[in-house]
Structures are given as structure tokens and as C-alpha cells.
Design an enzyme around this catalytic site. Structure first.
Site, PDB file in Angstrom:
ATOM      1  N   CYS A   1      -6.082   1.918   5.914  1.00  0.00           N
ATOM      2  CA  CYS A   1      -6.734   0.674   6.318  1.00  0.00           C
ATOM      3  C   CYS A   1      -6.147   0.236   7.664  1.00  0.00           C
ATOM      4  O   CYS A   1      -5.212   0.858   8.186  1.00  0.00           O
ATOM      5  CB  CYS A   1      -6.521  -0.396   5.251  1.00  0.00           C
ATOM      6  SG  CYS A   1      -4.814  -1.006   5.147  1.00  0.00           S
TER       7      CYS A   1
ATOM      8  N   HIS B   1       0.839  -1.195   0.000  1.00  0.00           N
ATOM      9  CA  HIS B   1       0.000   0.000   0.000  1.00  0.00           C
ATOM     10  C   HIS B   1       0.876   1.248   0.000  1.00  0.00           C
ATOM     11  O   HIS B   1       2.056   1.210   0.373  1.00  0.00           O
ATOM     12  CB  HIS B   1      -0.906   0.013   1.228  1.00  0.00           C
ATOM     13  CG  HIS B   1      -2.013  -0.991   1.168  1.00  0.00           C
ATOM     14  ND1 HIS B   1      -3.089  -0.949   2.015  1.00  0.00           N
ATOM     15  CD2 HIS B   1      -2.219  -2.064   0.365  1.00  0.00           C
ATOM     16  CE1 HIS B   1      -3.904  -1.944   1.747  1.00  0.00           C
ATOM     17  NE2 HIS B   1      -3.396  -2.656   0.745  1.00  0.00           N
TER      18      HIS B   1
ATOM     19  N   GLU C   1       0.991   3.830   1.963  1.00  0.00           N
ATOM     20  CA  GLU C   1       1.572   4.190   3.256  1.00  0.00           C
ATOM     21  C   GLU C   1       2.785   3.330   3.590  1.00  0.00           C
ATOM     22  O   GLU C   1       3.788   3.830   4.109  1.00  0.00           O
ATOM     23  CB  GLU C   1       0.535   4.043   4.380  1.00  0.00           C
ATOM     24  CG  GLU C   1      -0.684   4.923   4.214  1.00  0.00           C
ATOM     25  CD  GLU C   1      -1.847   4.232   3.527  1.00  0.00           C
ATOM     26  OE1 GLU C   1      -2.995   4.507   3.922  1.00  0.00           O
ATOM     27  OE2 GLU C   1      -1.631   3.414   2.598  1.00  0.00           O
TER      28      GLU C   1
ATOM     29  N   CYS D   1      -2.332  -0.556   7.449  1.00  0.00           N
ATOM     30  CA  CYS D   1      -1.501   0.636   7.365  1.00  0.00           C
ATOM     31  C   CYS D   1      -1.530   1.432   8.664  1.00  0.00           C
ATOM     32  O   CYS D   1      -0.504   1.961   9.091  1.00  0.00           O
ATOM     33  CB  CYS D   1      -1.920   1.491   6.178  1.00  0.00           C
ATOM     34  SG  CYS D   1      -1.515   0.709   4.593  1.00  0.00           S
TER      35      CYS D   1
END
Length: 144
Positions: free
Chosen positions: A83, A53, A55, A86
Site C-alpha cells: 500500500c 502491516h 512490510e 508501506c
């Protein structure tokens, strides 16, 4: 343009890179003392890695730039609410401040794990919210 909007614009630039690569268009930048020390965008398809992801990419880059795993003096800007995964990583990295564009009602940490961030982390949402949301809506409307 205020500081948060300026850095969110950079995160949106990262999100557009993801879009061009066929990824879910989420982008992230990490700032320390007025300097971008990490940036990233979703790379889950390119890397065949569900953990890639925006992040996570930005946290890894910032840690390498700063020479340590803790980002206690950093602000993380991300186009969409993190999410749970993360948010956990942001918590472990002890990021001082999180700024996100639009909420993620389906996968956002605030619904599933509101305590995931470090207790000292402050959060601000809604920065360039319409731009961030529109990018996601456009992407998913083409997928369906």
C-alpha cells in the site's frame, strides 16, 4: 525453484500465519546476502494498530537484525503489492529490491503513489501470483 519463488514461499508462510490469527493474509520476508533478516505478517487486529502491516513488521525486524535503519542491500518479498504507507516505509528504508506476488488494484502504491519507493529500488511482480491472489480471495469471500 528459482530464488524469488523460494523466498516468496516463505512470505506465503507468513501470510498463512496471519490467516490463522484472523488477520488479512499478507506476509513478508526481507533477505540480505541469501539470509532472511526480517519477517512479518499483518498484525493490525492483534495490535489494534492500522500501521501493523506485514512490510512494517518485517522492516522493523530487519533493521534490528542488521543494526541500522537502511536496508540498501536487501530484497523485500511480500505476497501483495504494498500500500502507499508501506511503499513509503520501503522508500525511507532504501530497500534495494521489492518482489511482490499479486497486484492490489484497490490499495496498491502503483496506482496511488508510483514514486513512493526509493529511485534506486527495482521492482518485480507476479511471483507465485496465483497462490498469493487465491489466499486473499478466499479470505475476503468468507468475510462477505
Amino acid at each position: 525453484m528459482e530464488v524469488d519463488e523460494r523466498y516468496m514461499t516463505l512470505a506465503l508462510h507468513e501470510a498463512h500465519k496471519a490467516l490463522q490469527e484472523g488477520e488479512v493474509p499478507i506476509g513478508c520476508v526481507i533477505v540480505a546476502e541469501g539470509q532472511v533478516v526480517g519477517r512479518g505478517h499483518n498484525m493490525t487486529e492483534a495490535l489494534s494498530d492500522v500501521t501493523a502491516h506485514a512490510e512494517i513488521q518485517a522492516i522493523t525486524a530487519a533493521a534490528q537484525t542488521l543494526g541500522g535503519k537502511y536496508l540498501i542491500d536487501c530484497t523485500l518479498y511480500v505476497t501483495v503489492e504494498p500500500c502507499v504507507m508501506c511503499a513509503g516505509a520501503i522508500g525511507w528504508a532504501q530497500v534495494k529490491r521489492v518482489v511482490y506476488g499479486c497486484a492490489d488494484e484497490k490499495r496498491g502504491y502503483t496506482y496511488f503513489a508510483p514514486q513512493a519507493l526509493h529511485p534506486k529500488t527495482s521492482v518485480k511482480s507476479g511471483i507465485l501470483e496465483n497462490d498469493c491472489r487465491q489466499l486473499m480471495q478466499d479470505f475476503f469471500s468468507k468475510k462477505r
